[in-house]
Each structure stands twice: as structure tokens, then as C-alpha cells.
Motif scaffolding. Structure first.
Motif, PDB file in Angstrom:
ATOM      1  N   LYS A  26      -5.639   4.807   3.185  1.00  0.00           N
ATOM      2  CA  LYS A  26      -6.292   3.666   2.526  1.00  0.00           C
ATOM      3  C   LYS A  26      -6.396   2.487   3.477  1.00  0.00           C
ATOM      4  O   LYS A  26      -7.365   1.739   3.447  1.00  0.00           O
ATOM      5  CB  LYS A  26      -5.518   3.235   1.275  1.00  0.00           C
ATOM      6  N   ASN A  27      -5.391   2.319   4.339  1.00  0.00           N
ATOM      7  CA  ASN A  27      -5.377   1.195   5.275  1.00  0.00           C
ATOM      8  C   ASN A  27      -6.348   1.373   6.437  1.00  0.00           C
ATOM      9  O   ASN A  27      -6.731   0.390   7.064  1.00  0.00           O
ATOM     10  CB  ASN A  27      -3.967   0.963   5.821  1.00  0.00           C
ATOM     11  N   GLU A  55      -1.547   6.470   1.370  1.00  0.00           N
ATOM     12  CA  GLU A  55      -1.453   5.013   1.505  1.00  0.00           C
ATOM     13  C   GLU A  55      -1.887   4.568   2.903  1.00  0.00           C
ATOM     14  O   GLU A  55      -2.623   3.587   3.050  1.00  0.00           O
ATOM     15  CB  GLU A  55      -0.025   4.536   1.238  1.00  0.00           C
ATOM     16  N   ASP A  56      -1.460   5.285   3.930  1.00  0.00           N
ATOM     17  CA  ASP A  56      -1.876   4.948   5.293  1.00  0.00           C
ATOM     18  C   ASP A  56      -3.382   5.155   5.469  1.00  0.00           C
ATOM     19  O   ASP A  56      -4.048   4.362   6.126  1.00  0.00           O
ATOM     20  CB  ASP A  56      -1.103   5.769   6.318  1.00  0.00           C
TER      21      ASP A  56
END
Length: 71
Positions: A53-54, A50-51
């Protein structure tokens, strides 16, 4: 010679610190640009999916990615 850099971070706060301070610091003094033709660089990033992706589409990350292998 090969330089291998490592960075470990997680969560929104640390991801933002990585994007806003760590990457600009690496790119800021031209040491990578100066040495990119003489040495091989690899940057191992350890973070959650998720990180990642950011950061993956962030402009400064793309600049870093164009200069070295990122895993």
C-alpha cells in the motif's frame, strides 16, 4: 526471452530502501528502456500488503509499473 526479477522486503525501513534506491537503480541506467522492446520483463515483489500500500501510489513505482509486468 523473458527476464524475471524478484525482490523481497518488509517493514518501513526496507520499503523506503526499495523505493529510494532499488527502483531508481533499475531505472537509472536506461537498461530497461533500451531492452523493453527486445525482451519481456516481469518483476515479482514479495512484501506485506501494508508495505505494498505504501509503494503502489508512489510516482517512481508507477514509472516502473508502466515499463514491466509487476506481480
Amino acid at each position: 526471452m523473458k527476464f524475471i526479477l524478484h525482490s523481497v522486503f518488509w517493514g518501513e525501513r526496507h520499503t523506503n530502501l526499495f523505493i529510494n534506491y532499488a527502483i531508481p537503480s533499475l531505472l537509472g541506467d536506461n537498461s530497461i528502456n533500451t531492452n523493453i522492446l527486445k525482451y519481456e520483463f516481469q518483476f515479482n515483489i514479495f512484501c506485506s500488503s501494508e508495505d505494498f500500500k505504501n509503494i503502489k501510489d508512489h510516482k517512481i513505482f508507477q514509472i516502473l509499473k508502466s515499463k514491466m509486468n509487476i506481480k
